[in-house]
Scaffold this motif. Structure first.
Motif, PDB file in Angstrom:
ATOM      1  N   ALA A 100       0.882  -1.185   0.046  1.00 46.31           N
ATOM      2  CA  ALA A 100       0.030   0.081  -0.128  1.00 46.31           C
ATOM      3  C   ALA A 100       0.836   1.352   0.005  1.00 46.31           C
ATOM      4  O   ALA A 100       0.464   2.295  -0.674  1.00 46.31           O
ATOM      5  CB  ALA A 100      -0.913  -0.093   1.221  1.00 46.31           C
ATOM      6  N   THR A 101       1.986   1.222   0.812  1.00 45.79           N
ATOM      7  CA  THR A 101       2.692   2.626   0.890  1.00 45.79           C
ATOM      8  C   THR A 101       4.198   2.457   0.317  1.00 45.79           C
ATOM      9  O   THR A 101       4.594   3.329  -0.321  1.00 45.79           O
ATOM     10  CB  THR A 101       2.769   2.952   2.187  1.00 45.79           C
ATOM     11  OG1 THR A 101       3.369   2.039   3.180  1.00 45.79           O
ATOM     12  CG2 THR A 101       1.496   3.210   2.923  1.00 45.79           C
ATOM     13  N   ARG A 102       4.769   1.514   0.638  1.00 41.47           N
ATOM     14  CA  ARG A 102       6.358   1.587   0.359  1.00 41.47           C
ATOM     15  C   ARG A 102       6.572   0.923  -1.085  1.00 41.47           C
ATOM     16  O   ARG A 102       7.367   1.858  -1.677  1.00 41.47           O
ATOM     17  CB  ARG A 102       6.989   0.472   1.246  1.00 41.47           C
ATOM     18  CG  ARG A 102       7.070   0.907   2.800  1.00 41.47           C
ATOM     19  CD  ARG A 102       7.376   2.149   3.299  1.00 41.47           C
ATOM     20  NE  ARG A 102       8.817   2.171   3.072  1.00 41.47           N
ATOM     21  CZ  ARG A 102       9.547   3.056   2.807  1.00 41.47           C
ATOM     22  NH1 ARG A 102       8.950   4.505   3.081  1.00 41.47           N
ATOM     23  NH2 ARG A 102      10.816   3.247   2.631  1.00 41.47           N
ATOM     24  N   LEU A 103       5.917  -0.033  -1.679  1.00 40.37           N
ATOM     25  CA  LEU A 103       6.007  -0.208  -3.023  1.00 40.37           C
ATOM     26  C   LEU A 103       5.872   0.902  -4.089  1.00 40.37           C
ATOM     27  O   LEU A 103       6.404   1.404  -4.765  1.00 40.37           O
ATOM     28  CB  LEU A 103       5.125  -1.525  -3.385  1.00 40.37           C
ATOM     29  CG  LEU A 103       5.518  -1.895  -4.669  1.00 40.37           C
ATOM     30  CD1 LEU A 103       6.862  -2.223  -5.086  1.00 40.37           C
ATOM     31  CD2 LEU A 103       4.603  -3.202  -4.932  1.00 40.37           C
ATOM     32  N   PRO A 104       4.425   1.601  -3.909  1.00 37.75           N
ATOM     33  CA  PRO A 104       4.559   2.924  -4.673  1.00 37.75           C
ATOM     34  C   PRO A 104       5.485   3.896  -4.450  1.00 37.75           C
ATOM     35  O   PRO A 104       5.872   4.786  -5.386  1.00 37.75           O
ATOM     36  CB  PRO A 104       2.883   3.189  -4.081  1.00 37.75           C
ATOM     37  CG  PRO A 104       2.370   2.088  -3.571  1.00 37.75           C
ATOM     38  CD  PRO A 104       3.384   1.272  -3.120  1.00 37.75           C
ATOM     39  N   LYS A 105       5.788   4.123  -3.233  1.00 41.34           N
ATOM     40  CA  LYS A 105       6.968   5.033  -3.131  1.00 41.34           C
ATOM     41  C   LYS A 105       8.358   4.839  -3.600  1.00 41.34           C
ATOM     42  O   LYS A 105       8.936   5.785  -4.646  1.00 41.34           O
ATOM     43  CB  LYS A 105       7.187   5.193  -1.541  1.00 41.34           C
ATOM     44  CG  LYS A 105       8.231   6.084  -1.147  1.00 41.34           C
ATOM     45  CD  LYS A 105       8.535   6.526   0.366  1.00 41.34           C
ATOM     46  CE  LYS A 105       9.122   7.519   0.727  1.00 41.34           C
ATOM     47  NZ  LYS A 105       9.239   8.158   1.927  1.00 41.34           N
ATOM     48  N   ASP A 108       7.249   5.246  -7.564  1.00 43.23           N
ATOM     49  CA  ASP A 108       7.386   6.755  -7.832  1.00 43.23           C
ATOM     50  C   ASP A 108       8.607   7.319  -7.990  1.00 43.23           C
ATOM     51  O   ASP A 108       8.863   8.048  -8.720  1.00 43.23           O
ATOM     52  CB  ASP A 108       6.421   7.425  -6.720  1.00 43.23           C
ATOM     53  CG  ASP A 108       5.131   7.120  -6.803  1.00 43.23           C
ATOM     54  OD1 ASP A 108       4.643   6.878  -7.800  1.00 43.23           O
ATOM     55  OD2 ASP A 108       4.422   7.465  -5.606  1.00 43.23           O
ATOM     56  N   TYR A 109       9.768   7.020  -7.032  1.00 40.32           N
ATOM     57  CA  TYR A 109      10.957   7.494  -7.041  1.00 40.32           C
ATOM     58  C   TYR A 109      11.731   7.074  -8.125  1.00 40.32           C
ATOM     59  O   TYR A 109      12.434   8.058  -8.939  1.00 40.32           O
ATOM     60  CB  TYR A 109      11.839   7.019  -5.820  1.00 40.32           C
ATOM     61  CG  TYR A 109      13.173   7.573  -5.573  1.00 40.32           C
ATOM     62  CD1 TYR A 109      13.348   8.879  -5.420  1.00 40.32           C
ATOM     63  CD2 TYR A 109      14.269   6.790  -6.220  1.00 40.32           C
ATOM     64  CE1 TYR A 109      14.621   9.431  -5.294  1.00 40.32           C
ATOM     65  CE2 TYR A 109      15.315   7.273  -6.159  1.00 40.32           C
ATOM     66  CZ  TYR A 109      15.885   8.416  -5.944  1.00 40.32           C
ATOM     67  OH  TYR A 109      16.962   8.874  -5.790  1.00 40.32           O
ATOM     68  N   PHE A 110      11.671   5.770  -8.498  1.00 36.63           N
ATOM     69  CA  PHE A 110      12.730   5.431  -9.941  1.00 36.63           C
ATOM     70  C   PHE A 110      11.930   5.876 -10.966  1.00 36.63           C
ATOM     71  O   PHE A 110      12.548   6.076 -12.096  1.00 36.63           O
ATOM     72  CB  PHE A 110      12.962   4.069  -9.735  1.00 36.63           C
ATOM     73  CG  PHE A 110      14.031   3.554  -8.890  1.00 36.63           C
ATOM     74  CD1 PHE A 110      15.309   4.029  -9.286  1.00 36.63           C
ATOM     75  CD2 PHE A 110      13.839   3.161  -7.513  1.00 36.63           C
ATOM     76  CE1 PHE A 110      16.186   3.793  -8.287  1.00 36.63           C
ATOM     77  CE2 PHE A 110      14.608   2.784  -6.758  1.00 36.63           C
ATOM     78  CZ  PHE A 110      15.794   3.123  -7.182  1.00 36.63           C
ATOM     79  N   THR A 111      10.736   6.153 -11.124  1.00 37.58           N
ATOM     80  CA  THR A 111       9.870   6.704 -12.408  1.00 37.58           C
ATOM     81  C   THR A 111      10.483   8.193 -12.447  1.00 37.58           C
ATOM     82  O   THR A 111      10.874   8.454 -13.470  1.00 37.58           O
ATOM     83  CB  THR A 111       8.283   6.485 -12.263  1.00 37.58           C
ATOM     84  OG1 THR A 111       7.909   5.198 -12.276  1.00 37.58           O
ATOM     85  CG2 THR A 111       7.733   7.580 -13.468  1.00 37.58           C
TER      86      THR A 111
END
Length: 198
Positions: A100-105, A108-111
């Motif tokens: 829910a939180t860490r994976l999207p973070k 997002d960062y590497f994108t």
């Protein structure tokens, strides 16, 4: 293991003998994946020529190492000395937060790194070891969390494109089809437990 122990034989530096991987290049002995990549990157043409670029790439690799630790902790959140089954309930809670939180973070960062790059790769127009590492990270996440990654994938086309670009490189494509490619299993860092994929 015998080859690694032979490589370390006679070396009294504790940092080199802690755990694999270890690289010996003549008299140079290096432990830790990120340090090995920093050392080899320039020598193999997989890192920027400028020191500032190499340091930026190293920073990205260290961030991936943090991310990998968080992936590991989804199935072993309490202790590495306990079996998964002994900490399954904690793993379910940890994985829910990770998805829910860490994976999207991290995605997002590497994108954002890719979008800010001056080329199709993490640090510009040329492939680096960071792109190879990010490819492996994305492949591992697809194995461990296929449902979560399928849900998130449409929001991250730049990461999908990087993954596919690396996979299509002729030598990488041959490697991926060869017996040398080690399949993901429940013995590695990336493990697929359906109850953790939610």
């Amino acid at each position: 293991m015998p080859a690694m122990l032979a490589c370390l034989e006679g070396d009294s530096t504790p940092h080199a003998a802690y755990a694999p991987p270890v690289l010996r290049d003549g008299e140079v002995l290096i432990g830790q994946t990120t340090s090995i990549l920093l050392y080899l990157g320039r020598r193999l043409g997989l890192a920027p020529r400028a020191e500032s670029g190499r340091l930026w790439l190293n920073q990205l690799q260290l961030t991936m190492a943090d991310w990998l630790t968080e992936v590991h902790d989804t199935h072993h959140p309490l202790s590495m000395n306990q079996y998964y089954e002994e900490q399954k309930q904690a793993a379910i809670l940890r994985s829910a937060d990770f998805r829910a939180t860490r994976l999207p973070k991290f995605l997002d960062y590497f994108t954002q790194v890719l979008l800010n790059s001056r080329g199709p790769y993490l640090v510009g127009a040329r492939l680096t070891y960071g792109d190879l590492s990010l490819f492996q990270m994305l492949a591992g996440l697809r194995y461990a969390f296929p449902q979560a990654m399928a849900r998130l994938a449409p929001a991250y086309p730049a990461l999908q494109e990087l993954h596919d670009t690396v996979a299509a490189r002729p030598n990488i494509a041959r490697y991926l089809q060869s017996k040398r490619r080690i399949a993901f299993t429940e013995e590695g860092i990336f493990r697929h437990y359906p109850e953790l994929d939610g």
